[in-house]
Design a protein around this motif. Sequence first.
Motif, PDB file in Angstrom:
ATOM      1  N   PRO A  63     -75.195 -31.107   5.833  1.00  0.00           N
ATOM      2  CA  PRO A  63     -75.538 -31.120   4.409  1.00  0.00           C
ATOM      3  C   PRO A  63     -75.365 -29.737   3.784  1.00  0.00           C
ATOM      4  CG  PRO A  63     -77.149 -32.360   5.658  1.00  0.00           C
ATOM      5  CD  PRO A  63     -76.247 -31.675   6.669  1.00  0.00           C
ATOM      6  N   GLY A  64     -74.694 -29.703   2.648  1.00  0.00           N
ATOM      7  CA  GLY A  64     -74.455 -28.454   1.934  1.00  0.00           C
ATOM      8  C   GLY A  64     -73.119 -27.802   2.227  1.00  0.00           C
ATOM      9  N   ASN A  65     -72.431 -28.236   3.287  1.00  0.00           N
ATOM     10  CA  ASN A  65     -71.115 -27.669   3.592  1.00  0.00           C
ATOM     11  C   ASN A  65     -70.100 -28.032   2.511  1.00  0.00           C
ATOM     12  OD1 ASN A  65     -71.218 -28.188   7.198  1.00  0.00           O
ATOM     13  ND2 ASN A  65     -71.792 -26.395   6.027  1.00  0.00           N
ATOM     14  N   PRO A  66     -69.178 -27.120   2.190  1.00  0.00           N
ATOM     15  CA  PRO A  66     -68.136 -27.441   1.203  1.00  0.00           C
ATOM     16  C   PRO A  66     -67.145 -28.452   1.776  1.00  0.00           C
ATOM     17  CG  PRO A  66     -67.778 -25.256   2.108  1.00  0.00           C
ATOM     18  CD  PRO A  66     -69.074 -25.743   2.671  1.00  0.00           C
ATOM     19  N   LEU A  67     -66.718 -29.375   0.931  1.00  0.00           N
ATOM     20  CA  LEU A  67     -65.745 -30.393   1.323  1.00  0.00           C
ATOM     21  C   LEU A  67     -64.375 -30.119   0.706  1.00  0.00           C
ATOM     22  CD1 LEU A  67     -68.019 -33.497   0.745  1.00  0.00           C
ATOM     23  CD2 LEU A  67     -67.319 -32.565   2.959  1.00  0.00           C
ATOM     24  N   CYS A  68     -64.366 -29.793  -0.590  1.00  0.00           N
ATOM     25  CA  CYS A  68     -63.106 -29.528  -1.274  1.00  0.00           C
ATOM     26  C   CYS A  68     -63.375 -28.782  -2.578  1.00  0.00           C
ATOM     27  CB  CYS A  68     -62.344 -30.820  -1.557  1.00  0.00           C
ATOM     28  SG  CYS A  68     -63.233 -31.984  -2.571  1.00  0.00           S
ATOM     29  N   HIS A  69     -62.325 -28.133  -3.073  1.00  0.00           N
ATOM     30  CA  HIS A  69     -62.381 -27.394  -4.329  1.00  0.00           C
ATOM     31  C   HIS A  69     -61.538 -28.165  -5.332  1.00  0.00           C
ATOM     32  CE1 HIS A  69     -62.029 -23.207  -6.408  1.00  0.00           C
ATOM     33  NE2 HIS A  69     -62.926 -23.986  -6.976  1.00  0.00           N
ATOM     34  N   LEU A  70     -62.169 -28.608  -6.413  1.00  0.00           N
ATOM     35  CA  LEU A  70     -61.511 -29.416  -7.429  1.00  0.00           C
ATOM     36  C   LEU A  70     -61.405 -28.618  -8.719  1.00  0.00           C
ATOM     37  CD1 LEU A  70     -60.431 -32.251  -8.254  1.00  0.00           C
ATOM     38  CD2 LEU A  70     -62.786 -32.822  -8.886  1.00  0.00           C
ATOM     39  N   VAL A  71     -60.190 -28.562  -9.287  1.00  0.00           N
ATOM     40  CA  VAL A  71     -59.942 -27.805 -10.517  1.00  0.00           C
ATOM     41  C   VAL A  71     -59.391 -28.750 -11.578  1.00  0.00           C
ATOM     42  CG1 VAL A  71     -58.605 -25.937 -11.561  1.00  0.00           C
ATOM     43  CG2 VAL A  71     -59.494 -25.685  -9.237  1.00  0.00           C
ATOM     44  N   GLU A  72     -60.024 -28.739 -12.751  1.00  0.00           N
ATOM     45  CA  GLU A  72     -59.581 -29.564 -13.870  1.00  0.00           C
ATOM     46  C   GLU A  72     -58.300 -28.984 -14.458  1.00  0.00           C
ATOM     47  OE1 GLU A  72     -61.758 -31.676 -17.613  1.00  0.00           O
ATOM     48  OE2 GLU A  72     -62.168 -29.555 -17.327  1.00  0.00           O
ATOM     49  N   LEU A  73     -57.403 -29.868 -14.913  1.00  0.00           N
ATOM     50  CA  LEU A  73     -56.145 -29.444 -15.530  1.00  0.00           C
ATOM     51  C   LEU A  73     -56.166 -29.781 -17.002  1.00  0.00           C
ATOM     52  CD1 LEU A  73     -53.673 -30.877 -12.878  1.00  0.00           C
ATOM     53  CD2 LEU A  73     -54.539 -28.540 -13.037  1.00  0.00           C
ATOM     54  N   ASP A  74     -55.465 -28.971 -17.808  1.00  0.00           N
ATOM     55  CA  ASP A  74     -55.338 -29.332 -19.216  1.00  0.00           C
ATOM     56  C   ASP A  74     -54.364 -30.512 -19.315  1.00  0.00           C
ATOM     57  OD1 ASP A  74     -52.783 -28.252 -18.956  1.00  0.00           O
ATOM     58  OD2 ASP A  74     -53.244 -26.462 -20.106  1.00  0.00           O
ATOM     59  N   GLU A  75     -54.367 -31.192 -20.446  1.00  0.00           N
ATOM     60  CA  GLU A  75     -53.596 -32.428 -20.620  1.00  0.00           C
ATOM     61  C   GLU A  75     -52.095 -32.260 -20.368  1.00  0.00           C
ATOM     62  OE1 GLU A  75     -53.295 -36.408 -20.955  1.00  0.00           O
ATOM     63  OE2 GLU A  75     -55.157 -35.284 -20.983  1.00  0.00           O
ATOM     64  N   PRO A  76     -51.427 -31.227 -20.918  1.00  0.00           N
ATOM     65  CA  PRO A  76     -49.978 -31.080 -20.648  1.00  0.00           C
ATOM     66  C   PRO A  76     -49.676 -30.853 -19.159  1.00  0.00           C
ATOM     67  CG  PRO A  76     -50.616 -29.728 -22.540  1.00  0.00           C
ATOM     68  CD  PRO A  76     -51.882 -30.250 -21.917  1.00  0.00           C
ATOM     69  N   THR A  77     -50.486 -30.064 -18.490  1.00  0.00           N
ATOM     70  CA  THR A  77     -50.267 -29.809 -17.061  1.00  0.00           C
ATOM     71  C   THR A  77     -50.492 -31.075 -16.241  1.00  0.00           C
ATOM     72  OG1 THR A  77     -51.014 -27.533 -17.387  1.00  0.00           O
ATOM     73  CG2 THR A  77     -50.922 -28.332 -15.120  1.00  0.00           C
ATOM     74  N   ARG A  78     -51.520 -31.824 -16.588  1.00  0.00           N
ATOM     75  CA  ARG A  78     -51.808 -33.076 -15.869  1.00  0.00           C
ATOM     76  C   ARG A  78     -50.662 -34.066 -16.050  1.00  0.00           C
ATOM     77  NH1 ARG A  78     -54.798 -38.020 -16.726  1.00  0.00           N
ATOM     78  NH2 ARG A  78     -54.976 -37.457 -18.912  1.00  0.00           N
ATOM     79  N   ARG A  79     -50.135 -34.207 -17.255  1.00  0.00           N
ATOM     80  CA  ARG A  79     -49.018 -35.129 -17.508  1.00  0.00           C
ATOM     81  C   ARG A  79     -47.775 -34.706 -16.704  1.00  0.00           C
ATOM     82  NH1 ARG A  79     -50.639 -35.101 -23.047  1.00  0.00           N
ATOM     83  NH2 ARG A  79     -48.947 -33.649 -23.469  1.00  0.00           N
ATOM     84  N   ALA A  80     -47.522 -33.400 -16.664  1.00  0.00           N
ATOM     85  CA  ALA A  80     -46.364 -32.901 -15.901  1.00  0.00           C
ATOM     86  C   ALA A  80     -46.529 -33.186 -14.408  1.00  0.00           C
ATOM     87  CB  ALA A  80     -46.188 -31.407 -16.139  1.00  0.00           C
ATOM     88  N   LEU A  81     -47.732 -33.029 -13.882  1.00  0.00           N
ATOM     89  CA  LEU A  81     -47.997 -33.277 -12.473  1.00  0.00           C
ATOM     90  C   LEU A  81     -47.877 -34.773 -12.146  1.00  0.00           C
ATOM     91  CD1 LEU A  81     -48.794 -31.978  -9.801  1.00  0.00           C
ATOM     92  CD2 LEU A  81     -51.177 -32.328 -10.426  1.00  0.00           C
ATOM     93  N   GLU A  82     -48.280 -35.629 -13.066  1.00  0.00           N
ATOM     94  CA  GLU A  82     -48.203 -37.074 -12.849  1.00  0.00           C
ATOM     95  C   GLU A  82     -46.762 -37.568 -12.820  1.00  0.00           C
ATOM     96  OE1 GLU A  82     -50.762 -38.432 -15.998  1.00  0.00           O
ATOM     97  OE2 GLU A  82     -52.432 -38.737 -14.605  1.00  0.00           O
ATOM     98  N   ARG A  83     -45.849 -36.840 -13.462  1.00  0.00           N
ATOM     99  CA  ARG A  83     -44.431 -37.248 -13.439  1.00  0.00           C
ATOM    100  C   ARG A  83     -43.892 -36.979 -12.085  1.00  0.00           C
ATOM    101  NH1 ARG A  83     -42.661 -33.872 -18.149  1.00  0.00           N
ATOM    102  NH2 ARG A  83     -44.365 -34.406 -19.492  1.00  0.00           N
TER     103      ARG A  83
END
Length: 83
Positions: A63-83
Amino acid sequence: DEKTWLRADAGGMVDMHFECGSLVHEGDRICTITSPFKDDNTAVDAPFTGVLVGILENPVVYPGNPLCHLVELDEPTRRALER
């Protein structure tokens, strides 16, 4: 704009469902933690849509150990990554 380390709420063996660099959407199950006695599972879901920039390498957590690091993307970057 947002970033966070997701941490284990329970100890056990981790089954990661995504790889480093994956785009995950809010509510996606990122991993499942199974207790050592296989009598309990804990789901870890994405709190927001983003990219996993770091994930756990060791499959055993406490309990308490890190599992992953999640970073939010802005909308244009997210759309480019989804392509």
